[in-house]
Design an enzyme around this catalytic site. Structure first.
Site, PDB file in Angstrom:
ATOM      1  N   GLY A 136       0.815  -1.215   0.000  1.00  0.00           N
ATOM      2  CA  GLY A 136       0.000   0.000   0.000  1.00  0.00           C
ATOM      3  C   GLY A 136       0.846   1.262   0.000  1.00  0.00           C
ATOM      4  O   GLY A 136       1.970   1.274   0.507  1.00  0.00           O
ATOM      5  N   ARG A 148       1.143  -5.605  -4.989  1.00  0.00           N
ATOM      6  CA  ARG A 148       1.156  -6.526  -3.851  1.00  0.00           C
ATOM      7  C   ARG A 148       1.620  -7.932  -4.232  1.00  0.00           C
ATOM      8  O   ARG A 148       1.316  -8.903  -3.548  1.00  0.00           O
ATOM      9  CB  ARG A 148      -0.240  -6.586  -3.215  1.00  0.00           C
ATOM     10  CG  ARG A 148      -0.646  -5.317  -2.465  1.00  0.00           C
ATOM     11  CD  ARG A 148      -1.762  -5.574  -1.490  1.00  0.00           C
ATOM     12  NE  ARG A 148      -2.198  -4.372  -0.824  1.00  0.00           N
ATOM     13  CZ  ARG A 148      -1.624  -3.859   0.272  1.00  0.00           C
ATOM     14  NH1 ARG A 148      -0.597  -4.469   0.819  1.00  0.00           N
ATOM     15  NH2 ARG A 148      -2.091  -2.755   0.815  1.00  0.00           N
ATOM     16  N   ASP A 190       5.302  -7.966   5.343  1.00  0.00           N
ATOM     17  CA  ASP A 190       5.244  -9.050   4.355  1.00  0.00           C
ATOM     18  C   ASP A 190       6.275  -8.831   3.240  1.00  0.00           C
ATOM     19  O   ASP A 190       6.971  -9.761   2.837  1.00  0.00           O
ATOM     20  CB  ASP A 190       3.843  -9.143   3.739  1.00  0.00           C
ATOM     21  CG  ASP A 190       2.839  -9.789   4.697  1.00  0.00           C
ATOM     22  OD1 ASP A 190       3.260 -10.609   5.540  1.00  0.00           O
ATOM     23  OD2 ASP A 190       1.637  -9.475   4.607  1.00  0.00           O
ATOM     24  N   LYS A 227       8.229   0.572   5.493  1.00  0.00           N
ATOM     25  CA  LYS A 227       7.103   1.388   5.038  1.00  0.00           C
ATOM     26  C   LYS A 227       5.790   0.793   5.510  1.00  0.00           C
ATOM     27  O   LYS A 227       5.632  -0.425   5.472  1.00  0.00           O
ATOM     28  CB  LYS A 227       7.117   1.401   3.498  1.00  0.00           C
ATOM     29  CG  LYS A 227       5.926   2.021   2.850  1.00  0.00           C
ATOM     30  CD  LYS A 227       5.187   1.096   1.861  1.00  0.00           C
ATOM     31  CE  LYS A 227       4.489  -0.061   2.497  1.00  0.00           C
ATOM     32  NZ  LYS A 227       3.561  -0.788   1.646  1.00  0.00           N
ATOM     33  N   THR A 228       4.882   1.547   5.966  1.00  0.00           N
ATOM     34  CA  THR A 228       3.462   1.231   6.097  1.00  0.00           C
ATOM     35  C   THR A 228       2.810   2.276   6.984  1.00  0.00           C
ATOM     36  O   THR A 228       3.334   2.590   8.063  1.00  0.00           O
ATOM     37  CB  THR A 228       3.141  -0.183   6.655  1.00  0.00           C
ATOM     38  OG1 THR A 228       1.719  -0.264   6.815  1.00  0.00           O
ATOM     39  CG2 THR A 228       3.800  -0.550   7.959  1.00  0.00           C
ATOM     40  N   ASP A 278       0.344   1.771   8.568  1.00  0.00           N
ATOM     41  CA  ASP A 278      -0.234   1.059   9.712  1.00  0.00           C
ATOM     42  C   ASP A 278       0.635   1.131  10.967  1.00  0.00           C
ATOM     43  O   ASP A 278       0.159   0.883  12.071  1.00  0.00           O
ATOM     44  CB  ASP A 278      -0.456  -0.419   9.360  1.00  0.00           C
ATOM     45  CG  ASP A 278      -1.554  -0.601   8.330  1.00  0.00           C
ATOM     46  OD1 ASP A 278      -2.087   0.413   7.850  1.00  0.00           O
ATOM     47  OD2 ASP A 278      -1.877  -1.762   7.993  1.00  0.00           O
ATOM     48  N   LYS A 316     -26.045  16.924  16.880  1.00  0.00           N
ATOM     49  CA  LYS A 316     -27.122  15.991  16.536  1.00  0.00           C
ATOM     50  C   LYS A 316     -26.648  14.659  15.949  1.00  0.00           C
ATOM     51  O   LYS A 316     -27.464  13.799  15.679  1.00  0.00           O
ATOM     52  CB  LYS A 316     -28.122  16.658  15.601  1.00  0.00           C
ATOM     53  CG  LYS A 316     -27.550  17.145  14.282  1.00  0.00           C
ATOM     54  CD  LYS A 316     -28.666  17.739  13.411  1.00  0.00           C
ATOM     55  CE  LYS A 316     -28.104  18.208  12.093  1.00  0.00           C
ATOM     56  NZ  LYS A 316     -29.079  18.809  11.221  1.00  0.00           N
ATOM     57  N   TYR A 317     -25.364  14.491  15.697  1.00  0.00           N
ATOM     58  CA  TYR A 317     -24.921  13.233  15.090  1.00  0.00           C
ATOM     59  C   TYR A 317     -23.837  12.539  15.912  1.00  0.00           C
ATOM     60  O   TYR A 317     -22.949  13.189  16.468  1.00  0.00           O
ATOM     61  CB  TYR A 317     -24.300  13.477  13.708  1.00  0.00           C
ATOM     62  CG  TYR A 317     -25.259  13.990  12.676  1.00  0.00           C
ATOM     63  CD1 TYR A 317     -26.428  13.287  12.358  1.00  0.00           C
ATOM     64  CD2 TYR A 317     -24.997  15.181  12.002  1.00  0.00           C
ATOM     65  CE1 TYR A 317     -27.297  13.770  11.396  1.00  0.00           C
ATOM     66  CE2 TYR A 317     -25.864  15.667  11.039  1.00  0.00           C
ATOM     67  CZ  TYR A 317     -27.015  14.964  10.744  1.00  0.00           C
ATOM     68  OH  TYR A 317     -27.873  15.435   9.803  1.00  0.00           O
ATOM     69  N   GLY A 333      -5.518   0.366   9.158  1.00  0.00           N
ATOM     70  CA  GLY A 333      -4.650  -0.331  10.107  1.00  0.00           C
ATOM     71  C   GLY A 333      -5.210  -1.738  10.184  1.00  0.00           C
ATOM     72  O   GLY A 333      -6.018  -2.048  11.044  1.00  0.00           O
ATOM     73  N   TYR A 348      -7.679   5.797   2.482  1.00  0.00           N
ATOM     74  CA  TYR A 348      -7.049   6.222   1.237  1.00  0.00           C
ATOM     75  C   TYR A 348      -6.784   7.736   1.241  1.00  0.00           C
ATOM     76  O   TYR A 348      -5.892   8.211   0.536  1.00  0.00           O
ATOM     77  CB  TYR A 348      -7.919   5.792   0.044  1.00  0.00           C
ATOM     78  CG  TYR A 348      -8.085   4.280   0.020  1.00  0.00           C
ATOM     79  CD1 TYR A 348      -7.053   3.468  -0.442  1.00  0.00           C
ATOM     80  CD2 TYR A 348      -9.223   3.673   0.530  1.00  0.00           C
ATOM     81  CE1 TYR A 348      -7.160   2.085  -0.408  1.00  0.00           C
ATOM     82  CE2 TYR A 348      -9.339   2.285   0.569  1.00  0.00           C
ATOM     83  CZ  TYR A 348      -8.303   1.499   0.100  1.00  0.00           C
ATOM     84  OH  TYR A 348      -8.393   0.133   0.149  1.00  0.00           O
ATOM     85  N   GLU A 349      -7.538   8.493   2.067  1.00  0.00           N
ATOM     86  CA  GLU A 349      -7.356   9.952   2.142  1.00  0.00           C
ATOM     87  C   GLU A 349      -5.958  10.336   2.627  1.00  0.00           C
ATOM     88  O   GLU A 349      -5.495  11.452   2.370  1.00  0.00           O
ATOM     89  CB  GLU A 349      -8.359  10.569   3.147  1.00  0.00           C
ATOM     90  CG  GLU A 349      -9.802  10.491   2.754  1.00  0.00           C
ATOM     91  CD  GLU A 349     -10.442   9.132   3.052  1.00  0.00           C
ATOM     92  OE1 GLU A 349      -9.714   8.184   3.390  1.00  0.00           O
ATOM     93  OE2 GLU A 349     -11.667   9.042   2.919  1.00  0.00           O
ATOM     94  N   ARG A 358      -3.042   8.162   2.545  1.00  0.00           N
ATOM     95  CA  ARG A 358      -1.888   7.357   2.131  1.00  0.00           C
ATOM     96  C   ARG A 358      -0.976   8.062   1.128  1.00  0.00           C
ATOM     97  O   ARG A 358       0.156   7.636   0.924  1.00  0.00           O
ATOM     98  CB  ARG A 358      -2.353   6.024   1.539  1.00  0.00           C
ATOM     99  CG  ARG A 358      -3.065   5.158   2.538  1.00  0.00           C
ATOM    100  CD  ARG A 358      -3.065   3.706   2.156  1.00  0.00           C
ATOM    101  NE  ARG A 358      -3.456   3.465   0.780  1.00  0.00           N
ATOM    102  CZ  ARG A 358      -3.573   2.249   0.263  1.00  0.00           C
ATOM    103  NH1 ARG A 358      -3.341   1.193   1.014  1.00  0.00           N
ATOM    104  NH2 ARG A 358      -3.922   2.083  -0.990  1.00  0.00           N
TER     105      ARG A 358
HETATM  106  P1  FBP Z   1       0.705  -1.963   3.673  1.00  0.00           P
HETATM  107  O1  FBP Z   1       0.743  -2.857   4.864  1.00  0.00           O
HETATM  108  O2  FBP Z   1       1.066  -2.623   2.410  1.00  0.00           O
HETATM  109  O3  FBP Z   1       1.510  -0.721   3.899  1.00  0.00           O
HETATM  110  O4  FBP Z   1      -0.795  -1.463   3.467  1.00  0.00           O
HETATM  111  C1  FBP Z   1      -1.579  -1.135   4.558  1.00  0.00           C
HETATM  112  C2  FBP Z   1      -2.930  -0.649   4.139  1.00  0.00           C
HETATM  113  O5  FBP Z   1      -2.901   0.730   3.897  1.00  0.00           O
HETATM  114  C3  FBP Z   1      -3.936  -1.014   5.221  1.00  0.00           C
HETATM  115  O6  FBP Z   1      -4.058  -0.019   6.172  1.00  0.00           O
HETATM  116  C4  FBP Z   1      -5.171  -1.305   4.406  1.00  0.00           C
HETATM  117  O7  FBP Z   1      -5.982  -2.259   5.014  1.00  0.00           O
HETATM  118  C5  FBP Z   1      -4.633  -1.868   3.146  1.00  0.00           C
HETATM  119  O8  FBP Z   1      -3.381  -1.285   2.952  1.00  0.00           O
HETATM  120  C6  FBP Z   1      -5.514  -1.584   1.955  1.00  0.00           C
HETATM  121  O9  FBP Z   1      -5.002  -2.240   0.857  1.00  0.00           O
HETATM  122  P2  FBP Z   1      -5.324  -1.881  -0.642  1.00  0.00           P
HETATM  123  O10 FBP Z   1      -4.500  -0.697  -0.982  1.00  0.00           O
HETATM  124  O11 FBP Z   1      -4.857  -3.073  -1.380  1.00  0.00           O
HETATM  125  O12 FBP Z   1      -6.767  -1.586  -0.740  1.00  0.00           O
END
Ligand code: FBP
Length: 554
Positions: free
Chosen positions: A81, A145, A176, A202-203, A205, A242-243, A251, A428-429, A431
């Site tokens: 990711g 991946r 991984d 890198k990650t 997470d 109200k919400y 993660g 995704y916002e 990364r």
């Molecule tokens: P990495 O462990 O490869 O850094 O990715 C983590 C992550 O961003 C997670 O937080 C998320 O669950 C996953 O990738 C989403 O994967 P994809 O980009 O394949 O939708």
């Protein structure tokens, strides 16, 4: 290519390097310490990695280096990711390589590990590099991946490195991908090939860390981006009153992002997967806890709030985790029954087929889940065998179950509030955001340091930059043997050597700091509004590392 004002300005940003890497490369040496042991399963790992197991820790320091200017061809692979700062790892590596010898070359593998397997590269030039300095994303060369694991893929990589004259491969990835890096390093050594492999942690997470790797890059920027959004939502919630906002955060295996965002924003509820697992909490107990906070706030007239949920929560709930693990085994492509499952088009048929394969307890748990969640649990696993938790709408599941619980409480007179909930998923916002100064500096240093490790002839190492809770003036660097971080875990129902994931430690300072305050945050409205990442201005605003790093390293 049209450029934003910030992009133009970030091109000019000069990342900070640890002092030892700043000067003349002829004065930079690598010193080796004592042999190391893996975190567990050392006998098995010694057999699996006979050439690379037990390598010593490496420390970069000042000294006389006569061979700093070797002419090298390195390949860089972005794996997994996206995480803010990837381009700066490439920039640091590129600048180090060219500083050592102008004739050295850097090849970028296109589309991640597949690019290395298929020999698809782009040669990185000054012009190309300058277009990506200090920018977010992995779009410079792309990521993927895929795994380099099967004998035929390893053989293809050997052919590629030999035909391209590659002296070393830099794998920029998480646990991984860096496990793959260790496999590749061992494979090259077993063939007596003089090709090194060095990884960069890198990650977003944040789960690739240990005594020597203080943090994975991207965690800082991603958490700050999500915290800005959570803070903004908190202010909206406190304005409209109200919400309830149920916010799931990325993660997939560890709750570090959620914990860090809680420390930055002080929400009313923050669920930590590792705590749920340690306390063996059932789904119903979690729902009770959240509904209890909703009711307590309602009793004070506050029918609004913020709930943070780690995306991996679902796997931490013991009964659901056990179900997911059996599902992953049964649905694995190499499982003999998986074909029959694929023939079932309707959900009812899928559940009926699974009923024959699962234990009675797992069947019961599966059947108690809403249909949409069942469907999401059956989706394809990723190439490492992990369930794709970003696709499971835990936030919606919790809203639904909390609603049911509150309804039953209101029928018995235990609750008399209004519950109107909205759901969000932030992943995704964050990364590909412009890397914070921290990530820009850290990544550049990791990449530059990776070059120094190659130059010293090391293989099977992760690039490590330390003292990162302090200013870059105090940063140090070195290399950690990957086998040292490994153990054996069950994957796809089979034992596999992998880098041990760092989960949230319930005895660690970040969790303890959160646990000490969460009760007051739940009933009071104590939101913090961190605002957007600042790239220019006072150092305490622009360069500060995450609260996790500050608490852990203090
Ligand atoms: P990495 O462990 O490869 O850094 O990715 C983590 C992550 O961003 C997670 O937080 C998320 O669950 C996953 O990738 C989403 O994967 P994809 O980009 O394949 O939708």
């Amino acid at each position: 290519m049209p450029l934003s004002a910030l992009q133009k300005s970030r091109y000019k940003y000069v990342p900070k390097l640890p002092p030892v890497l700043r000067g003349d490369l002829s004065k930079v040496v690598v010193q080796l310490g004592q042999p190391t042991e893996s975190v567990a399963n050392s006998d098995e790992l010694k057999k699996l990695f006979p050439h690379t197991y037990g390598a010593p820790i490496a420390q970069v320091s000042s000294g006389k280096n006569k061979s700093f200017d070797k002419q090298l061809t390195l390949a860089v692979v972005l794996s997994g990711g996206q995480a803010p700062g990837g381009h700066n790892v490439i920039a640091g590596l590129y600048d180090g390589l060219k500083k050592g010898n102008k004739k050295s070359r850097l090849l970028g593998a296109l589309g991640g590990p597949k690019g290395l397997i298929d020999g698809k590269f782009v040669e990185i030039t000054d012009r190309m590099m300058d277009d990506y300095r200090n920018t977010g994303g992995f779009d410079m060369i792309g990521s993927g991946r895929d795994k380099i694991e099967k004998p035929e893929d390893l053989a293809k990589v050997v052919e590629v490195v030999q035909s391209q004259g590659i002296n070393g491969v830099v794998v920029v990835g998480g646990d991984d991908s860096n496990t793959n890096a260790a496999v590749l390093a061992e494979h090259f050594q077993s063939l007596s090939l003089d090709v090194g492999v060095v990884g960069c942690p890198k990650t977003i997470d944040g789960d690739l860390k240990n005594d020597h790797i203080e943090t994975s890059f991207g965690f800082d920027t991603a958490c700050k981006t999500y915290s800005e959004l959570i803070g903004n939502i908190g202010r909206d919630a406190n304005s409209a009153k109200k919400y309830w906002h149920f916010i799931k955060l990325m993660g997939r295996s560890a709750s570090h992002i959620t914990l860090e965002c809680a420390l930055q924003t002080q929400p009313n509820v923050c669920l930590i997967g590792e705590e749920v697992a340690a306390k063996k909490m059932t789904l119903d107990q979690i729902v009770e806890q959240v509904a209890g906070t909703v009711a307590a706030r309602a009793a004070k007239g506050n029918n609004f709030g913020i709930v943070l949920i780690p995306e991996g929560l679902i796997e931490f709930i013991p009964e659901v985790g056990t179900l997911i693990s059996q599902l992953s085994d049964v649905l694995a492509h190499d499982h003999e029954g998986a074909r029959d499952f694929e023939k079932q088009v309707l959900l009812e048929g899928q559940v009926a087929w699974l009923e024959k394969m699962l234990t009675a307890e797992n069947t019961k748990v599966l059947k108690a889940l809403p249909a949409e969640i069942q469907r999401q649990l059956f989706l394809d696993r990723d190439s490492h065998g992990n369930v794709q938790v970003s696709l499971i709408e835990t936030e919606k599941l919790l809203v639904e179950l909390v609603k049911r619980k509150l309804k039953s409480w209101s029928e018995s007179g235990k609750y008399a509030g209004k519950f109107s909930a909205l759901t969000h998923f932030f992943g995704y916002e964050g990364r590909c955001a412009f890397p914070s100064n921290f990530d820009a500096d850290y990544c550049y240093s990791l990449g530059f340091n990776a070059f120094v490790l190659f130059n010293a002839g090391l293989t099977g190492y992760l690039s490590s930059v330390r003292n990162t809770h302090l200013s870059a003036e105090k940063w140090t660097c070195g290399g950690v043997p990957i086998t040292m971080m490994m153990n054996i875990e069950q994957r796809h129902g089979k034992p596999k050597p992998v880098i041990k994931k760092a989960l949230v430690e319930l005895e660690g300072k970040p969790f303890k700091s959160f646990a000490a305050s969460r009760d007051s945050w739940s009933v009071e409205t104590a939101y913090l509004y961190p605002g957007a990442i600042q790239y220019y201005g006072p150092s305490e605003v622009c360069d500060a590392p995450t609260k996790t790093l500050q608490l852990e390293q203090k």
